[in-house]
Design a protein around this motif. Structure first.
Motif, PDB file in Angstrom:
ATOM      1  N   LEU A 259       0.839  -1.204   0.000  1.00 20.22           N
ATOM      2  CA  LEU A 259       0.000   0.000   0.000  1.00 20.22           C
ATOM      3  C   LEU A 259       0.871   1.250   0.000  1.00 20.22           C
ATOM      4  CD1 LEU A 259      -2.624  -1.070   2.710  1.00 20.22           C
ATOM      5  CD2 LEU A 259      -2.945  -1.089   0.235  1.00 20.22           C
ATOM      6  N   LEU A 260       1.883   1.260   0.861  1.00 17.22           N
ATOM      7  CA  LEU A 260       2.783   2.414   0.930  1.00 17.22           C
ATOM      8  C   LEU A 260       3.615   2.548  -0.339  1.00 17.22           C
ATOM      9  CD1 LEU A 260       4.153   2.417   4.594  1.00 17.22           C
ATOM     10  CD2 LEU A 260       2.454   3.936   3.567  1.00 17.22           C
ATOM     11  N   GLU A 261       4.039   1.416  -0.893  1.00 16.75           N
ATOM     12  CA  GLU A 261       4.843   1.473  -2.116  1.00 16.75           C
ATOM     13  C   GLU A 261       4.034   2.050  -3.275  1.00 16.75           C
ATOM     14  OE1 GLU A 261       7.665  -2.327  -0.808  1.00 16.75           O
ATOM     15  OE2 GLU A 261       6.097  -2.588  -2.310  1.00 16.75           O
ATOM     16  N   ALA A 262       2.763   1.680  -3.351  1.00 19.13           N
ATOM     17  CA  ALA A 262       1.898   2.240  -4.390  1.00 19.13           C
ATOM     18  C   ALA A 262       1.688   3.735  -4.175  1.00 19.13           C
ATOM     19  CB  ALA A 262       0.560   1.512  -4.403  1.00 19.13           C
ATOM     20  N   LEU A 263       1.379   4.126  -2.944  1.00 23.19           N
ATOM     21  CA  LEU A 263       1.134   5.540  -2.655  1.00 23.19           C
ATOM     22  C   LEU A 263       2.373   6.382  -2.930  1.00 23.19           C
ATOM     23  CD1 LEU A 263      -0.894   5.170   0.664  1.00 23.19           C
ATOM     24  CD2 LEU A 263      -1.796   5.819  -1.582  1.00 23.19           C
ATOM     25  N   ALA A 264       3.555   5.865  -2.544  1.00 20.44           N
ATOM     26  CA  ALA A 264       4.792   6.591  -2.805  1.00 20.44           C
ATOM     27  C   ALA A 264       5.029   6.777  -4.299  1.00 20.44           C
ATOM     28  CB  ALA A 264       5.973   5.859  -2.178  1.00 20.44           C
ATOM     29  N   SER A 265       4.478   5.854  -5.089  1.00 17.61           N
ATOM     30  CA  SER A 265       4.602   5.923  -6.555  1.00 17.61           C
ATOM     31  C   SER A 265       3.553   6.832  -7.175  1.00 17.61           C
ATOM     32  CB  SER A 265       4.475   4.515  -7.144  1.00 17.61           C
ATOM     33  OG  SER A 265       5.432   3.643  -6.572  1.00 17.61           O
ATOM     34  N   GLY A 266       2.726   7.462  -6.343  1.00 18.21           N
ATOM     35  CA  GLY A 266       1.682   8.360  -6.839  1.00 18.21           C
ATOM     36  C   GLY A 266       0.456   7.639  -7.344  1.00 18.21           C
ATOM     37  N   VAL A 267       0.206   6.425  -6.815  1.00 15.09           N
ATOM     38  CA  VAL A 267      -0.916   5.604  -7.289  1.00 15.09           C
ATOM     39  C   VAL A 267      -1.929   5.420  -6.159  1.00 15.09           C
ATOM     40  CG1 VAL A 267      -1.580   3.360  -8.244  1.00 15.09           C
ATOM     41  CG2 VAL A 267       0.600   4.412  -8.911  1.00 15.09           C
TER      42      VAL A 267
END
Length: 345
Positions: A259-267
């Motif tokens: 979840l954090l990896e996606a959010l950090a990617s702007g997703v």
């Protein structure tokens, strides 16, 4: 401090537990501590039933004792409730040595998805495993509340972080599929509730990045889904950033680093309103959302697609692996200030 971590989840496994332990270890070393990890790679192992990618240690007791005594640690942390975790726990109890544990996975629900074992029985076993621990570390308030309601004690918070240098907004051409691209990253396994995503009739393209025991079955059953296999490093980060929405169908994860990896990617994220997403996607009152949670996963996806990428990135930047490592350190119970303490047991 010399810190010993015992974990049944370790390389070559690729999952959130392994990534968390490896990253926190590196942060602790940078802070000047010594960290040793005892994993299945040091033991004779057998394949886990229904999940051959996971290897379980056998006959760990005597060798575990030798490894702990040779390490002579200043603190012992038992990360998992598997054969190695039980062996280390047994040694600590035998010698009256304090230790900490962590609740990384909703193990009773995981077992229920694979075998007809009542939740009450599984929770009784897991509760007994953690009961002697000085501290039981959990990632979120939702899991803390749930475990407290089931009789767990000595619970302390241990949050997570994200590598915002690797996981960042990038060009979306890496996934050249009809838009919008709905992405799942993680194990292709029954406990991830992945079919709830694969069955959806939604516009664009569904993409799965990861591997696991259900891979070939799902490839056959869902021909419209793009199964990319496991990806790592830059390729994984590029996959995240190329998506339009990240879909998290799991109902059993205690956090969900993805979840954090996606959010950090702007997703933005679409998920069910369950522990993990409820905590990671929580924003201050009045702030714009970074994801959508709904019992109708298709509806959550449609709503999440409207969220600005920059809002997602801003939220992810509030999570730090250094803060996670320092929190972990504060939860440990030092064994003794005297060097060679374990050699006296």
């Amino acid at each position: 401090m010399k810190i010993l971590i015992v974990s049944d989840a370790w390389y070559p496994q690729v999952n959130g537990v392994v990534r968390t332990l490896a990253t926190v270890r590196d942060e602790l070393v940078q802070l000047g501590h010594s960290v040793e990890i005892i994993g299945p790679d040091r033991f004779r192992t057998v394949a886990m039933p229904t999940y051959p990618e996971i290897r379980l240690a056998v006959g760990a007791g005597r060798k575990m004792a030798d490894l702990i005594e040779a390490a002579d640690p200043g603190a012992i942390h038992i990360a998992t409730e598997g054969p190695l975790g039980f062996a280390a726990r047994s040694w600590c109890l035998k010698h009256d040595i304090p230790f900490t544990t962590a609740y990384h996975t909703r193990f009773p629900e995981y077992v229920r998805d694979r075998a007809p074992i009542p939740l009450a029985l599984s929770y009784a076993l897991v509760r007994r495993f953690h009961a002697p621990a000085f501290a039981v570390m959990v990632a979120t308030k939702s899991i803390e509340d749930a475990l407290t309601a089931k009789g767990f004690r000595n619970i302390r918070r241990w949050s997570r972080g994200v590598d915002t240098g690797l996981f960042r907004p990038r060009d979306k051409s890496f996934l050249d599929y009809p838009r919008p691209v709905s992405l799942y990253v993680g194990r292709v396994a029954v406990e991830k509730n992945l079919e709830a995503f694969l069955k959806l009739d939604i516009p664009g393209t569904k993409v799965v990045v990861g591997d696991g025991p259900q891979m070939e079955e799902y490839r056959r059953r869902y021909g419209d889904v793009k199964f990319e296999g496991a990806r790592h490093g830059e390729d994984l980060a590029a996959s995240y950033a190329a998506a339009d929405v990240f879909v998290f169908p799991s109902r059993t994860d205690t956090f969900g680093l993805v979840l954090l990896e996606a959010l950090a990617s702007g997703v933005p994220v679409a998920a069910y309103p369950v522990p993990g997403p409820l905590d990671v996607l929580e924003v201050p009152e009045g702030a714009d959302p970074v994801g959508c949670m709904d019992e109708d996963l298709g509806k959550a996806i449609a709503s999440a697609l409207k969220i600005p990428p920059e809002r997602c990135r801003e939220h992810a930047l509030t999570y730090s692996w250094r803060a996670s490592a320092e929190q972990f350190l504060s939860n440990l119970r030092p064994l003794s200030q005297t060097a060679g303490y374990l050699r006296a047991v």
